[in-house]
Design a protein around this motif. Structure first.
Motif, PDB file in Angstrom:
ATOM      1  N   LEU A   1     -46.279  42.618  52.658  1.00 18.87           N
ATOM      2  CA  LEU A   1     -45.220  42.187  51.852  1.00 18.87           C
ATOM      3  C   LEU A   1     -45.279  40.553  51.699  1.00 18.87           C
ATOM      4  O   LEU A   1     -45.085  39.864  50.792  1.00 18.87           O
ATOM      5  N   ALA A   2     -45.394  40.046  53.106  1.00 27.08           N
ATOM      6  CA  ALA A   2     -45.366  38.673  53.465  1.00 27.08           C
ATOM      7  C   ALA A   2     -46.739  37.880  52.588  1.00 27.08           C
ATOM      8  O   ALA A   2     -46.597  36.832  52.007  1.00 27.08           O
ATOM      9  N   LYS A   3     -47.718  38.471  52.547  1.00 26.11           N
ATOM     10  CA  LYS A   3     -49.088  38.236  51.893  1.00 26.11           C
ATOM     11  C   LYS A   3     -48.663  38.056  50.523  1.00 26.11           C
ATOM     12  O   LYS A   3     -49.162  37.045  49.657  1.00 26.11           O
ATOM     13  N   ALA A   4     -48.224  39.213  50.004  1.00 29.18           N
ATOM     14  CA  ALA A   4     -47.929  39.221  48.626  1.00 29.18           C
ATOM     15  C   ALA A   4     -46.888  38.135  48.066  1.00 29.18           C
ATOM     16  O   ALA A   4     -46.978  37.421  46.893  1.00 29.18           O
ATOM     17  N   PHE A   5     -45.861  37.736  48.926  1.00 33.74           N
ATOM     18  CA  PHE A   5     -44.921  36.674  48.665  1.00 33.74           C
ATOM     19  C   PHE A   5     -45.649  35.542  48.606  1.00 33.74           C
ATOM     20  O   PHE A   5     -45.450  34.558  47.688  1.00 33.74           O
ATOM     21  N   ASN A   6     -46.389  35.007  49.550  1.00 35.15           N
ATOM     22  CA  ASN A   6     -46.964  33.677  49.479  1.00 35.15           C
ATOM     23  C   ASN A   6     -48.159  33.694  48.394  1.00 35.15           C
ATOM     24  O   ASN A   6     -48.135  32.601  47.804  1.00 35.15           O
ATOM     25  N   ALA A   7     -48.746  34.602  48.059  1.00 31.09           N
ATOM     26  CA  ALA A   7     -49.757  34.606  46.911  1.00 31.09           C
ATOM     27  C   ALA A   7     -48.821  34.169  45.643  1.00 31.09           C
ATOM     28  O   ALA A   7     -49.287  33.424  44.596  1.00 31.09           O
ATOM     29  N   MET A   8     -47.513  34.872  45.381  1.00 25.84           N
ATOM     30  CA  MET A   8     -46.752  34.711  44.195  1.00 25.84           C
ATOM     31  C   MET A   8     -46.082  33.174  44.267  1.00 25.84           C
ATOM     32  O   MET A   8     -46.319  32.567  43.262  1.00 25.84           O
TER      33      MET A   8
END
Length: 410
Positions: free
Chosen positions: A165-172
């Motif tokens: 979830l943290a990686k997806a947030f950073n990508a967004m």
């Protein structure tokens, strides 16, 4: 570490003979929570079937020779909400002191109570580390992103669901930052392009009167005693100078209109004032009025709307034939908005120029600046309304202004 420190566990061991340890998981290994990070002690010595019972079956495992044959004790898995084993709790007694401790009923009662207390505190400590902290990081990142901070990031410390979830947030956040930068660059390019178009149009409009002024001035310098000729040249210089002054003033009005001073007003009031001023000295224009908005009120700057209506009326008077001029004004309510319309009996607006009607410097008149409707459009929009060209009900040009009705005012 403050709740279950080494001093606490040593006192517990001295009081009851109970040894308690908490191992946290990193990858496939488990490390003692109370050991130093650079010299972390790993959980070793358990057979494969024991690890299978703890990790796959999620059941406790009793070992008579636990912790390098020093204790008899139980290893208990600590499972998170997703069903993944995130830690192992060990509690046991030294092999040589088991009989003495078990014969003491008071010590046994204390032992059981303390084991339950330690397991509860250890579980809370582990859940705080594994669940609450990642959620807090994610919450802080979302708040920062909502505040237009597109540089916000969330630390991805694990490979579990929180890490993904943290990686997806950073990508967004990265994509939003790139989109913001691209939008800002596109806005700057459009602004420069619009400025270039306006400058070119202004230069084109000024060039013609400047040419007339130069030519008239050169003719005035010649030895010519004809007073009529000289008066005509002076008149041309004066008119073209005024034309340039009006053009520059219109350009300033378009680019630097003042901020509206909003008040609750009758929407027909600025229209009627502008109509009275436009028709001063024009008794040949027939006017019909049909106001059907009742007591509806709008929030707007009456002076700015009067200026917008004046530009529309001036265009209408220039387009109509003298002696046969008609102006029809009307209003009505529709879907919580007021529509005010003006229609003349001039030649109307050709369909092919409608898309460009409100562009700055666009005009079909020989001596027009093409800024009147652009200024009117800008003023109406600044007051929260909308100006548009409507289909004619008769045969001339018809314009309408829409404004939302102020509720609860009569």
């Amino acid at each position: 570490g403050s709740l279950l420190g080494q001093d606490f566990t040593k006192e517990l061991e001295e009081l009851t003979g109970l040894k308690a340890k908490l191992y946290y998981r990193e990858g496939k290994n488990y490390y003692d929570v109370f050991s130093e990070s650079e010299n972390a002690r790993a959980l070793t010595g358990l057979p494969a079937k024991a690890m299978q019972r703890l990790e796959r079956d999620k059941k406790s495992y009793y070992a008579a020779d636990a912790e390098s044959d020093r204790y008899r004790g139980v290893y208990t898995p600590i499972v998170d909400s997703s069903g993944r084993v995130e830690g192992i709790m060990f509690s046991g007694l030294e092999r040589r002191g088991v009989q003495d401790v078990l014969t003491n009923q008071v010590a046994l009662f204390l032992l059981i109570s303390l084991v339950g207390l330690i397991v509860g505190m250890a579980t809370g400590l582990l859940l705080s580390r594994l669940v609450i902290r990642p959620l807090a990081d994610l919450r802080n990142g979302v708040i920062a992103l909502a505040g237009q901070n597109f540089d916000a990031t969330v630390p991805a410390k694990s490979d579990d669901e929180f890490g993904e979830l943290a990686k997806a947030f950073n990508a967004m956040a990265t994509r939003l930052r790139e989109a913001r930068d691209e939008q800002a660059q596109e806005f700057r390019r459009d602004k420069l392009a619009a400025l270039g178009e306006l400058s070119a149009a202004l230069a084109h409009e000024i060039r013609n009167p400047i040419g007339v002024i130069n030519t008239s001035s050169a003719l005035l310098e010649r030895a010519d005693d004809d007073p009529k000729r000289r008066a005509e040249l002076v008149r041309m210089v004066r008119e073209e100078s005024q034309r340039v002054a009006h053009l520059v003033q219109d350009f300033l009005d378009l680019s630097r209109h003042r901020k509206p001073r909003l008040e609750v007003i009758d929407p027909a009031q600025p229209l009627e004032r502008a109509l009275d001023l436009a028709l001063a000295g024009r008794a040949d224009v027939r006017v019909s009025k049909r106001f059907e908005h009742g007591d509806a009120r709008v929030q707007a700057d009456a002076a700015l709307l009067q200026q917008a209506w004046s530009n529309i009326f001036n265009n209408a008077l220039q387009a109509m034939d003298p002696g046969q001029s008609e102006i029809h004004v009307a209003s009505r309510l529709k879907d919580g908005r007021v529509l005010l319309t003006v229609e003349d009996n001039g030649p109307g607006v050709p369909a092919d120029i409608l898309p460009r009607l409100f562009e700055p410097f666009f005009t079909t008149k020989e001596r027009g600046t093409g800024l009147g409707l652009s200024i009117a459009y800008t003023l109406v929009e600044a007051n929260g309304g909308r100006l548009e060209a409507l289909p004619a009900e008769r045969r001339g040009a018809r314009f309408g202004m829409w404004f939302p009705v102020v509720e609860g005012v009569a």
